[in-house]
Design an enzyme around this catalytic site. Sequence first.
Site, PDB file in Angstrom:
ATOM      1  N   MET A 179      49.460 112.778 -22.637  1.00 29.46           N
ATOM      2  CA  MET A 179      48.129 113.995 -23.564  1.00 29.46           C
ATOM      3  C   MET A 179      48.480 113.687 -25.002  1.00 29.46           C
ATOM      4  SD  MET A 179      44.848 115.184 -23.963  1.00 29.46           S
ATOM      5  CE  MET A 179      44.450 115.773 -25.784  1.00 29.46           C
ATOM      6  N   GLU A 180      47.519 113.034 -25.891  1.00 33.25           N
ATOM      7  CA  GLU A 180      47.737 113.226 -27.068  1.00 33.25           C
ATOM      8  C   GLU A 180      48.005 114.347 -28.826  1.00 33.25           C
ATOM      9  OE1 GLU A 180      44.548 112.101 -25.509  1.00 33.25           O
ATOM     10  OE2 GLU A 180      43.260 112.817 -27.261  1.00 33.25           O
ATOM     11  N   ASN A 181      48.479 115.830 -28.215  1.00 29.27           N
ATOM     12  CA  ASN A 181      48.165 116.673 -29.088  1.00 29.27           C
ATOM     13  C   ASN A 181      49.137 116.925 -29.585  1.00 29.27           C
ATOM     14  OD1 ASN A 181      47.773 118.381 -26.104  1.00 29.27           O
ATOM     15  ND2 ASN A 181      50.024 117.676 -25.358  1.00 29.27           N
ATOM     16  N   GLU A 185      48.686 107.174 -26.727  1.00 33.04           N
ATOM     17  CA  GLU A 185      48.752 108.898 -27.231  1.00 33.04           C
ATOM     18  C   GLU A 185      49.362 108.560 -28.753  1.00 33.04           C
ATOM     19  OE1 GLU A 185      47.150 110.161 -24.910  1.00 33.04           O
ATOM     20  OE2 GLU A 185      47.919 109.329 -23.340  1.00 33.04           O
TER      21      GLU A 185
HETATM   22  C1  7MF Z   1      45.948 105.083 -21.446  1.00 33.38           C
HETATM   23  O1  7MF Z   1      42.971 109.445 -22.466  1.00 33.38           O
HETATM   24  C2  7MF Z   1      44.783 104.995 -20.861  1.00 33.38           C
HETATM   25  C3  7MF Z   1      44.197 106.125 -20.200  1.00 33.38           C
HETATM   26  C4  7MF Z   1      43.047 111.999 -21.303  1.00 33.38           C
HETATM   27  C5  7MF Z   1      43.914 112.463 -20.315  1.00 33.38           C
HETATM   28  C6  7MF Z   1      45.624 110.011 -21.686  1.00 33.38           C
HETATM   29  O2  7MF Z   1      44.877 110.392 -23.607  1.00 33.38           O
HETATM   30  C7  7MF Z   1      44.770 109.955 -22.407  1.00 33.38           C
HETATM   31  C8  7MF Z   1      44.027 112.034 -22.278  1.00 33.38           C
HETATM   32  C9  7MF Z   1      43.136 110.593 -18.200  1.00 33.38           C
HETATM   33  C10 7MF Z   1      43.078 109.154 -17.365  1.00 33.38           C
HETATM   34  C11 7MF Z   1      43.675 108.162 -18.419  1.00 33.38           C
HETATM   35  C12 7MF Z   1      44.379 108.507 -19.397  1.00 33.38           C
HETATM   36  C13 7MF Z   1      44.534 109.681 -20.430  1.00 33.38           C
HETATM   37  C14 7MF Z   1      44.338 110.601 -19.406  1.00 33.38           C
HETATM   38  C15 7MF Z   1      44.829 107.098 -20.029  1.00 33.38           C
HETATM   39  C16 7MF Z   1      46.256 107.316 -20.320  1.00 33.38           C
HETATM   40  C17 7MF Z   1      47.078 105.999 -20.921  1.00 33.38           C
HETATM   41  N1  7MF Z   1      43.217 111.823 -23.659  1.00 33.38           N
HETATM   42 BR1  7MF Z   1      42.272 112.198 -17.916  1.00 33.38          BR
HETATM   43 ZN    ZN Z   2      43.675 108.858 -24.269  1.00 33.57          ZN
END
Ligand code: 7MF
Ligand code: ZN
Length: 879
Positions: A269-271, A304
């Site tokens: 998660m990119e917080n 992220e």
């Molecule tokens: C690479 O998108 C590709 C997709 C949401 C959580 C990470 O950064 C995110 C978050 C989900 C499903 C796939 C990914 C992510 C989430 C993801 C991560 C790395 N904003 Br739900």
């Molecule tokens: Zn993402």
Amino acid sequence: MKDGLSEKSIYRKNYTVYPWDVSQLDIHFDIGSETTTVRAEMEFQLKDGARDSQDIVLNGSDLQLISLSLNGRTLSADDYVVDGETLTISGAPPKSVLKTEVKIHPANNSALEGLYLSGDFLLTQCEAQGFRKITWFPDRPDVMAAYRVTMEADRSEFPVLLSNGNRAEAGESAGGRHWVRWEDPFPKPSYLFALVAGDLELVEEHFTTRSGRDVVLRIYVETENLDRCAHAMESLVNAMRWDEERFDLEYDLNIYHIVATNDFNMGAMENKSLNIFNSKYVLARPDTATDADYQGIEGVIGHEYFHNWTGNRVTCRDWFQLTLKEGLTVFRDEEFSADMQSRAVKRIRVVRDLRSRQFPEDDGPMSHPIRPDRYVEINNFYTSTVYQKGAAIIRMYHTLLGEAGFQKGMKLYFERHDGHAVTCDDFLAAMADANGINLDRFGRWYSQSGTPQVHVSDHYDTATQTYTLTLKQRTPATYDQKDKQELVIPFAVGLLTASGEELPLQLETGTDIVQGTRLLVMEEAQQEYSFVNIPEHPVPSLFRDYSAPVKIFYDYSAEQLATLIAHDSDAFVRWDAAQRIAQNAILEQCRRHAKGLEMTLDSSLFKAFRGILSDRLADPALLAEAMIMPDEDYLAEQMEIVDVDGIHAAREFIRKGLANGLKTLFVERYNELNDGQSYQKSSKAMARRALKNVCLFYLIETDVGESLTAAQLKSSDNMTDTLAAIKGLILMESPLAVTALSDFESKWKTDALVMDKWFMMQAMKPGPGTVNKVKELMQHPAFSIQNPNKVRSLIGVFAMLNPTGFHAADGSGYTFHADRVIELDGLNPQVAARMASAFNRWKRYDEDRKMLMKSQLQRIAAVDNLSGDVSEIVNNALR
Ligand code: 7MF
Ligand code: ZN
């Protein structure tokens, strides 16, 4: 509708602006695992144009309300209304200060959304709507505030206190407690808020940005993992440099923190400045992580980090726009990986993933456009469609505009929208305006679901030396959408002579001559392209680099495919040609199997493999990709009615046939690659391991298989080779598999991530007996149904990557799985819903399996108090 999905749905067309600006949020946490007290103070300012006196509507979920005050006056129960997850205060003056106090209970939070406990530390997950589980707030991405966060806690239990932005102040308080204040200067939506409190250790690095600013990079982990952070840190530094070089984007704060946790519903998660990662995407050491893990870490760390601009600085107006940040950021992480590793190999892996995950999704009950029109539970829309197809659509802009044009568009996008919450239309407009072109028709990709089919036919006219390609596009109706429109489809094509030389391409309608690839853009239902001065009937090389996310239909002859594999300049086309040969061969044997005929071996597949195995020039990783057979689920998608056992039998038959027929070549190549050198992390070394282990995967079907595998296991100094060997022994049903698994278990029993692999290997073993093994493994001390990684490794892998196990004819796999979905729903609805989607393709199976799956779906749907998450999935599937 009786399933209740319609009433519960939220529609894109109903978006309304939030009437208030909330410029500042001051939030105080009195931290405790059992109870955390949250006091918040926020300034509400009525927007210009909104009526004078307005309701303040806030979101909250599972909050124990202690007090509320508006402009200094404590509110009593009749000053506000709480209805489900909303709280409404009527008649607030245009400038109002709201103070709230609530209590929350992190240790009881098994849904892992909001504030929760992982091991001994506390952390948050707020995307998409988790902030409402922390405090009352307008929990929607178009409300952006500057956050000031004060955290107070016991110093010995929670020595590390982290939140977004800069560390502004800190101090001691009575009774062994301490406090830290964090200030994030960039206004952000609540979904980017994060907090971490606990006893964590860190690895530190520095990065100097292009403009000379020093950024401190820290990765926080539990003590025992300190020696597994180097690769993640290196990836972060590479990502920061890459974004400067390729996208002209620099980091904007002096701190960048990453925290790794074992308890996380998703990847990461990119917080803002405080990324939280599933430890799977941070921790790696050669003996604990595979090459795929290393590549996954690089990609997710990049993803992220790239969100800092595409997602955080410019965010989404509402959750229907999710692909605005996700499709774009996946495109960016794909490009990053392509630039770091091999571009061709990365492209092939991306295409394989799109075809085997997104295509089925788009052809099933959850079909939706990359920008959905409605949802019940937004968490169910973090899909392969929004992410992977979304990225493919961003890639088409790039293909149409070129790198320079695309970057011009990005530049304008940031000039216009930095600091704002915007829509996919804004992105499209920036791309169009920066390049002075009209992209209106291209915009249909945002609103149309389903995978377009492009049917290609050709005609060669000897007399005029003209070659004509006719393309017809058609998007079949999907569950959610009947009528489909024509789309803009970039079509990159090359033409080869029978001996593999590239022909110069001149269209009948023009004078320019292109050497190599020609980019055509299809916009109509049917279009013809005639090429002149073509001396012989050419071999068409279609959709080079996979120029559009479509299904390509062309009736290639075996000779044409052989020419492409041997000579085409485009790695995707070469790989796709090899996949087609393998697919045709397997599906043909599957048909024979169904008719009770003996299976036979196809000579063109042999020829292709002989060529691949003799190639000493091509990148070994590409050769490996070419020899990996289409997976069983992908093959299943190609059949009218899925023949689970037939596909498995045919695929195994072909593997065995190839292995024994070409044993000498496989052994020779394997031995060359198995050169006894010690582990290296380089892409070259990874490529060699990839090819070596693909060879091994074939060789296990021969009489030398067991000895080679056992020797590899014995001498391995890295997880890639170890895992390949143990998987081989399991597939072979070798008695050595039992000891290999128990040795592995005793070595790694306390290591959560490595044990995930141990569960996975066993859950993947084909055959109807595996369900009992999976049940037994649920009792293992390293398993926990509360931990999403464990659930995915054992239960998820069984249901989604083991077709002959899950689809066992007696329905035992289905019953087991439905029980797990129901069990999980009470604990973690997000994970339960992901698991429930394993039944989505039920209508594509034979009558017996259909009925068995349907009755399990009905059983789940009938559960009392079923979560909205699971209810949406199963009711959609049953519709
Ligand atoms: C690479 O998108 C590709 C997709 C949401 C959580 C990470 O950064 C995110 C978050 C989900 C499903 C796939 C990914 C992510 C989430 C993801 C991560 C790395 N904003 Br739900
Ligand atoms: Zn993402």
